[in-house]
Design a protein around this motif. Structure first.
Motif, PDB file in Angstrom:
ATOM      1  N   ILE A  16      35.389  75.803  17.613  1.00  0.00           N
ATOM      2  CA  ILE A  16      34.063  76.798  17.228  1.00  0.00           C
ATOM      3  C   ILE A  16      33.154  76.456  18.308  1.00  0.00           C
ATOM      4  O   ILE A  16      32.702  75.363  18.572  1.00  0.00           O
ATOM      5  N   VAL A  17      32.591  77.622  18.836  1.00  0.00           N
ATOM      6  CA  VAL A  17      31.398  77.508  19.814  1.00  0.00           C
ATOM      7  C   VAL A  17      30.267  78.276  18.752  1.00  0.00           C
ATOM      8  O   VAL A  17      30.398  79.307  18.394  1.00  0.00           O
TER       9      VAL A  17
ATOM     10  N   LEU B 226      28.149  80.313  10.559  1.00  0.00           N
ATOM     11  CA  LEU B 226      28.656  80.410   9.241  1.00  0.00           C
ATOM     12  C   LEU B 226      30.098  79.871   9.217  1.00  0.00           C
ATOM     13  O   LEU B 226      30.428  79.733   8.003  1.00  0.00           O
ATOM     14  N   PHE B 227      31.087  79.736  10.024  1.00  0.00           N
ATOM     15  CA  PHE B 227      32.354  79.289   9.951  1.00  0.00           C
ATOM     16  C   PHE B 227      32.314  77.664   9.827  1.00  0.00           C
ATOM     17  O   PHE B 227      33.606  77.079   9.620  1.00  0.00           O
TER      18      PHE B 227
ATOM     19  N   ARG C 202      38.170  80.876   6.851  1.00  0.00           N
ATOM     20  CA  ARG C 202      37.101  80.216   6.587  1.00  0.00           C
ATOM     21  C   ARG C 202      36.204  80.681   5.115  1.00  0.00           C
ATOM     22  O   ARG C 202      34.827  80.566   5.256  1.00  0.00           O
ATOM     23  N   THR C 203      36.695  81.092   4.500  1.00  0.00           N
ATOM     24  CA  THR C 203      35.988  81.559   3.304  1.00  0.00           C
ATOM     25  C   THR C 203      35.248  80.577   2.614  1.00  0.00           C
ATOM     26  O   THR C 203      34.059  81.156   2.450  1.00  0.00           O
TER      27      THR C 203
ATOM     28  N   ASP D 267      29.699  79.161   1.307  1.00  0.00           N
ATOM     29  CA  ASP D 267      28.594  78.151   1.232  1.00  0.00           C
ATOM     30  C   ASP D 267      27.432  78.295   1.905  1.00  0.00           C
ATOM     31  O   ASP D 267      26.264  78.278   1.427  1.00  0.00           O
ATOM     32  N   ASN D 268      27.656  78.890   3.314  1.00  0.00           N
ATOM     33  CA  ASN D 268      26.461  79.037   3.966  1.00  0.00           C
ATOM     34  C   ASN D 268      25.753  80.352   3.770  1.00  0.00           C
ATOM     35  O   ASN D 268      24.401  80.124   3.705  1.00  0.00           O
ATOM     36  N   LEU D 269      26.550  81.373   3.268  1.00  0.00           N
ATOM     37  CA  LEU D 269      25.608  82.524   2.994  1.00  0.00           C
ATOM     38  C   LEU D 269      24.860  82.450   1.584  1.00  0.00           C
ATOM     39  O   LEU D 269      23.648  82.667   1.438  1.00  0.00           O
ATOM     40  N   ILE D 270      25.409  81.617   0.828  1.00  0.00           N
ATOM     41  CA  ILE D 270      24.777  81.456  -0.559  1.00  0.00           C
ATOM     42  C   ILE D 270      23.640  80.450  -0.227  1.00  0.00           C
ATOM     43  O   ILE D 270      22.458  80.524  -0.683  1.00  0.00           O
ATOM     44  N   ALA D 271      23.764  79.425   0.539  1.00  0.00           N
ATOM     45  CA  ALA D 271      22.652  78.506   0.971  1.00  0.00           C
ATOM     46  C   ALA D 271      21.449  79.144   1.604  1.00  0.00           C
ATOM     47  O   ALA D 271      20.167  78.981   1.408  1.00  0.00           O
TER      48      ALA D 271
END
Length: 398
Positions: free
Chosen positions: A132-133, A140-141, A203-204, A209-213
């Motif tokens: 990942i870059v 988000l991933f 990467r669901t 997790d990230n969008l909810i946070a």
């Protein structure tokens, strides 16, 4: 005496060879590959002292046209690695944009994974390394220091298919300790995938997790079923145990799956704290899963308020003769008349299904059926589907 000298000589030769082998082993283990540099370039390394040619191939390189059973498609390019005096081959990329990338090595014509990188994904029967870059949407991933949801693999009874089946379910942070009820997204994979596809390739859990946070998506349960009706679980995870996955499996798009989908909903709503109404149900899928989404939401026309068709495989099929596919326009109109909050269609400009999706949108336009349309760069690839998930989920249950 001569035999003793020969034995001693062979003994020390053996020790020397063993030490060299161990040295090579440790040198290989200490190699960093891939190395994401501060300027967003990425360095790939492979210890292969006896190789004559080493290449890297992956979706971080410019695409090339490839002939496939589905016709010409964009495929990953190749780049040559340069051999160093220590037997380590190396290649440094151009600066890369934020993304999750996959790659593999080609050593003297043999395609192989990177032994220095333990992070792999399986897409149908192909395993490739990933990296990942960050610095943009690919953040988000990533797994970040935030509250995390849980991912479980459950087995449910499917009377419609006559078997117990394996399913992957994401529950949002705090689900176990709260008494709250949640909305549900049913997320469907494409051909060659299974109940592992969205959680591993898509990467669901990281995305949710990230969008909810960040407050960009409502806490929700995400249900990822297996769309291959002759399987009870993914290859290696079901009763057939270990066998090579195939791209197309019999009966995947003949109406059997759609007709039995109520079994999935009943299991979820009987075993999880959910809000069991149309306003709190969403369904989305990629490729074959987009085809399933179209027909499940139409066949059960007052069940879902949110639909997402990601590069949907909307095409005529000779085996699409089941009851599910009858009265297509009538049930589609019924779905429209019942009302819904979001019918979301997305596809890449170079996707081989682009024309079929255009034809379907023309049909919706003629019916005056409301939908939202997103057109992206690229083709029929996970890079698009991960991004579509990041765009679609914030629109749900608002």
């Amino acid at each position: 005496m001569k035999k003793q000298l020969l034995f001693i000589l062979l003994f020390f030769v053996g020790i020397s060879s063993s030490l060299k082998a161990q040295e090579a082993l440790f040198r290989a283990q200490n190699i960093i590959s891939p190395e994401v540099n501060e300027d967003k370039t990425v360095t790939f390394r492979l210890f292969a002292p006896n190789a004559t040619a080493v290449q890297v191939t992956g979706d971080f390189l410019p695409t090339v046209k490839m002939e496939t059973p589905r016709g010409p498609m964009d495929g990953p390019g190749k780049a040559e690695l340069t051999k160093g005096e220590n037997g380590v081959w190396e290649f440094k990329s151009q600066p890369l944009g934020t993304e999750l990338y996959n790659y593999s090595f080609i050593v003297d014509g043999f395609n192989t994974t990177d032994p220095s990188n333990p992070f792999l994904i399986r897409d149908v029967a192909s395993a490739t390394n990933i990296f990942i870059v960050g610095g943009g949407h690919a953040d988000l991933f990533m797994v970040n220091d935030i509250p995390h949801g849980s991912v479980t693999r459950r087995w449910y009874d499917s009377p419609g298919l006559g078997m117990d089946r394996r399913i992957t379910i994401y529950t949002p942070p705090g689900y176990e300790t709260s008494k709250e009820s949640y909305p549900v997204l049913y997320l469907l994979h494409g051909a060659g995938g299974d109940e592992e596809a969205w959680i591993n390739l898509g990467r669901t859990s990281q995305i949710l997790d990230n969008l909810i946070a960040q407050g960009k998506a409502k806490p929700m349960i995400v249900v990822m079923p297996n769309g291959n009706v002759i399987q009870d679980g993914a290859p290696g995870e079901g009763s057939k145990n270990m066998y090579k996955p195939q791209f197309m499996i019999p009966k995947t798009m003949d109406g059997t799956y759609e007709g039995a989908f109520e079994d999935v909903i009943k299991f979820v709503e009987s075993n999880y704290r959910v809000k069991p109404d149309k306003a709190n149900r969403a369904i989305a899928g990629l490729s074959m899963g987009g085809f399933h989404t179209l027909h499940i939401s139409r066949y059960y026309p007052n069940t879902f308020d949110y639909m997402g068709l990601f590069s949907a495989a909307i095409m005529p099929r000779e085996d699409a003769t089941g009851k599910v596919y009858s009265n297509f326009e009538e049930t589609l109109k019924m779905q429209m008349d019942n009302g819904y909050k979001l019918y979301w269609i997305a596809i890449g400009k170079t996707d081989f299904l682009y024309a079929a999706n255009k034809e379907y949108r023309d049909k919706l336009d003629a019916m005056k059926m409301p939908y939202e349309y997103v057109e992206s760069e690229g083709g029929h690839i996970w890079r698009n589907w991960r991004v579509y998930l990041t765009q679609f989920t914030p629109r749900l249950f608002q």
